[in-house]
Design a protein around this motif. Structure first.
Motif, PDB file in Angstrom:
ATOM      1  N   MET A   7       0.742  -1.187  -0.046  1.00 58.22           N
ATOM      2  CA  MET A   7       0.181   0.043   0.018  1.00 58.22           C
ATOM      3  C   MET A   7       1.020   1.397  -0.070  1.00 58.22           C
ATOM      4  O   MET A   7       0.565   2.200  -0.729  1.00 58.22           O
ATOM      5  N   LYS A   8       1.856   1.095   0.842  1.00 56.53           N
ATOM      6  CA  LYS A   8       2.909   2.364   0.836  1.00 56.53           C
ATOM      7  C   LYS A   8       3.526   2.636  -0.638  1.00 56.53           C
ATOM      8  O   LYS A   8       3.537   3.581  -0.908  1.00 56.53           O
ATOM      9  N   ASN A   9       3.894   1.589  -1.236  1.00 52.49           N
ATOM     10  CA  ASN A   9       4.662   1.701  -2.459  1.00 52.49           C
ATOM     11  C   ASN A   9       3.573   1.972  -3.641  1.00 52.49           C
ATOM     12  O   ASN A   9       3.816   3.044  -4.270  1.00 52.49           O
ATOM     13  N   ARG A  10       2.265   1.741  -3.392  1.00 55.67           N
ATOM     14  CA  ARG A  10       1.192   2.286  -4.251  1.00 55.67           C
ATOM     15  C   ARG A  10       1.046   3.949  -4.179  1.00 55.67           C
ATOM     16  O   ARG A  10       0.922   4.504  -4.989  1.00 55.67           O
ATOM     17  N   ALA A  11       0.802   4.077  -2.806  1.00 49.35           N
ATOM     18  CA  ALA A  11       0.646   5.499  -2.537  1.00 49.35           C
ATOM     19  C   ALA A  11       1.778   6.354  -3.161  1.00 49.35           C
ATOM     20  O   ALA A  11       1.571   7.381  -3.659  1.00 49.35           O
ATOM     21  N   GLY A  12       2.990   5.899  -2.936  1.00 46.30           N
ATOM     22  CA  GLY A  12       4.235   6.672  -3.547  1.00 46.30           C
ATOM     23  C   GLY A  12       3.997   6.799  -4.915  1.00 46.30           C
ATOM     24  O   GLY A  12       4.562   7.982  -5.481  1.00 46.30           O
ATOM     25  N   PHE A  13       3.661   5.730  -5.716  1.00 46.88           N
ATOM     26  CA  PHE A  13       3.437   5.527  -7.207  1.00 46.88           C
ATOM     27  C   PHE A  13       2.731   6.741  -7.509  1.00 46.88           C
ATOM     28  O   PHE A  13       2.742   7.588  -8.595  1.00 46.88           O
ATOM     29  N   ASP A  14       1.480   6.973  -6.651  1.00 47.98           N
ATOM     30  CA  ASP A  14       0.289   7.827  -7.196  1.00 47.98           C
ATOM     31  C   ASP A  14       0.707   9.072  -6.871  1.00 47.98           C
ATOM     32  O   ASP A  14       0.571   9.794  -7.592  1.00 47.98           O
ATOM     33  N   SER A  15       1.501   9.365  -5.764  1.00 44.53           N
ATOM     34  CA  SER A  15       1.978  10.871  -5.526  1.00 44.53           C
ATOM     35  C   SER A  15       3.025  11.138  -6.706  1.00 44.53           C
ATOM     36  O   SER A  15       2.912  12.360  -7.025  1.00 44.53           O
ATOM     37  N   ALA A  16       4.001  10.129  -7.087  1.00 43.95           N
ATOM     38  CA  ALA A  16       4.799  10.507  -8.009  1.00 43.95           C
ATOM     39  C   ALA A  16       4.293  10.830  -9.555  1.00 43.95           C
ATOM     40  O   ALA A  16       4.359  11.833  -9.984  1.00 43.95           O
ATOM     41  N   LEU A  17       3.237  10.186  -9.780  1.00 44.97           N
ATOM     42  CA  LEU A  17       2.558  10.387 -11.046  1.00 44.97           C
ATOM     43  C   LEU A  17       1.548  11.650 -10.958  1.00 44.97           C
ATOM     44  O   LEU A  17       1.754  12.403 -11.974  1.00 44.97           O
ATOM     45  N   THR A  18       1.118  11.928 -10.030  1.00 46.32           N
ATOM     46  CA  THR A  18       0.339  13.112  -9.842  1.00 46.32           C
ATOM     47  C   THR A  18       1.139  14.237  -9.692  1.00 46.32           C
ATOM     48  O   THR A  18       0.612  15.186 -10.435  1.00 46.32           O
ATOM     49  N   ALA A  19       2.353  14.301  -9.234  1.00 48.64           N
ATOM     50  CA  ALA A  19       3.306  15.475  -9.272  1.00 48.64           C
ATOM     51  C   ALA A  19       3.637  15.750 -10.783  1.00 48.64           C
ATOM     52  O   ALA A  19       4.145  16.795 -10.792  1.00 48.64           O
ATOM     53  N   LEU A  20       3.390  14.776 -11.722  1.00 50.62           N
ATOM     54  CA  LEU A  20       3.805  14.987 -13.043  1.00 50.62           C
ATOM     55  C   LEU A  20       3.047  16.248 -13.497  1.00 50.62           C
ATOM     56  O   LEU A  20       3.453  16.855 -14.354  1.00 50.62           O
ATOM     57  N   ALA A  21       1.781  16.349 -13.473  1.00 54.95           N
ATOM     58  CA  ALA A  21       0.813  17.519 -13.790  1.00 54.95           C
ATOM     59  C   ALA A  21       1.415  18.807 -13.404  1.00 54.95           C
ATOM     60  O   ALA A  21       1.337  19.732 -14.333  1.00 54.95           O
ATOM     61  N   PRO A  22       1.520  19.050 -12.172  1.00 55.41           N
ATOM     62  CA  PRO A  22       2.001  20.510 -11.685  1.00 55.41           C
ATOM     63  C   PRO A  22       3.482  20.789 -12.280  1.00 55.41           C
ATOM     64  O   PRO A  22       3.546  21.591 -12.859  1.00 55.41           O
ATOM     65  N   MET A  23       4.287  19.635 -12.457  1.00 56.95           N
ATOM     66  CA  MET A  23       5.581  19.732 -13.269  1.00 56.95           C
ATOM     67  C   MET A  23       5.356  20.218 -14.521  1.00 56.95           C
ATOM     68  O   MET A  23       5.961  21.262 -15.141  1.00 56.95           O
TER      69      MET A  23
END
Length: 307
Positions: free
Chosen positions: A1-17
């Motif tokens: 679950m922790k790895n999944r949340a980390g992946f979701d955060s990293a992917l979401t951060a691509l939008a503001p980048m």
């Protein structure tokens, strides 16, 4: 679950980048002095294409919900953002907009009934401080209209994030179609304002076309799909703080492509922004886990007391 949340955060951060690259693309590729036209072109074509491909229109209460979300997340936000940009230096506009996570924190408590933790507040304050170090120079002139527009833009986006989280998506409607509804609404709101407020360019170069294509396909189509996916899967405050990746990306791109200097203070700001984003990734302690641990302690205590 922790790895999944980390992946979701990293992917979401691509939008503001990606959104952080808007300044570079606008100044280097687009016709000058037409920000509202750029915003309309960025939103409307992609929204209409996604809606047409999805072959699904809003129904029932989703007509007004999609209109509200499109106005908050796209139309109203873009317009107010450009008003702030006209009246404030870029760094000050970014700093004013960085109050968004604080607003999300308050709205999440009111509308989503999420508990406010001390480290939530600390992450918000760290993020605002980091943006301040990152973008504000010694000549930071304030303008009442610009500040009001900047705070209103932050309120629009904060409300859009929380309401998207609260309402979710209608059953059977895909993420891209849902994204298309909002882009289309925002584009329809922006287009008449752009046509009334700005002249159309006399001619478009291939450079201009490439810039518009980038903003429409990458900056809106893909970025907002990733953003709304993140809102569905992550806490609202986490998504909001990931938005700090935008001024961070803008600063780094300016350093790499425009030969803009990067000071020690800006470096400290970048580190502070990253620290704020990492702090909010801290997983909450689940209630059922706490209850389980308490029951285990009670059972062990009772066992120890047996003669």
């Amino acid at each position: 679950m922790k790895n999944r949340a980390g992946f979701d955060s990293a992917l979401t951060a691509l939008a503001p980048m990606v959104w952080g690259s808007t300044y570079l693309v606008t100044t280097e590729l687009l016709p000058p002095d037409r920000p509202l036209l750029a915003a309309a072109v960025r939103a409307l074509p992609g929204g209409l294409i996604l809606t047409a491909v999805g072959r699904t229109l809003p129904h029932g209460r989703w007509w007004w919900r999609a209109s509200v979300l499109g106005a908050l997340n796209i139309g109203g936000f873009f317009y107010l953002l450009f008003v702030a940009a006209y009246h404030l230096p870029g760094g000050v506009a970014s700093l004013v907009g960085s109050v968004q996570p604080v607003l999300v924190l308050v709205l999440s408590a009111l509308l989503l009934h999420e508990a406010v933790r001390g480290w939530h507040v600390a992450a918000c304050l760290l993020g605002v401080a980091g943006v301040g170090l990152l973008v504000v120079g010694p000549k930071a002139d304030l303008d009442a209209v610009g500040v009001l527009a900047g705070v209103s833009a932050a309120a629009c986006m904060a409300s859009g994030i929380v309401l998207t989280k609260r309402w979710g998506r209608p059953p059977g409607v895909g993420l891209l179609t849902f994204t298309g509804w909002q882009l289309a609404v925002g584009g329809l709101l922006l287009t008449p304002v752009a046509l009334l407020g700005e002249d159309l360019p006399a001619r478009l170069t291939w450079q201009n076309a490439a810039g518009f294509a980038y903003l429409g396909f990458i900056g809106a189509f893909l970025a907002y799909a990733v953003w709304f996916r993140g809102i569905e899967r992550l806490p609202a405050l986490t998504v909001s703080l990931l938005g700090f990746a935008s001024p961070l990306a803008a600063t780094l791109l300016g350093y790499v492509f425009l030969n803009q200097g990067l000071t020690v203070v800006q470096g400290a700001g970048a580190v502070t922004v990253v620290a704020a984003v990492l702090l909010v990734q801290r997983p909450p302690v689940r209630k059922d886990r706490r209850c389980h641990d308490i029951n285990q302690v009670k059972e062990q205590t009772s066992y120890d007391r047996v003669p």
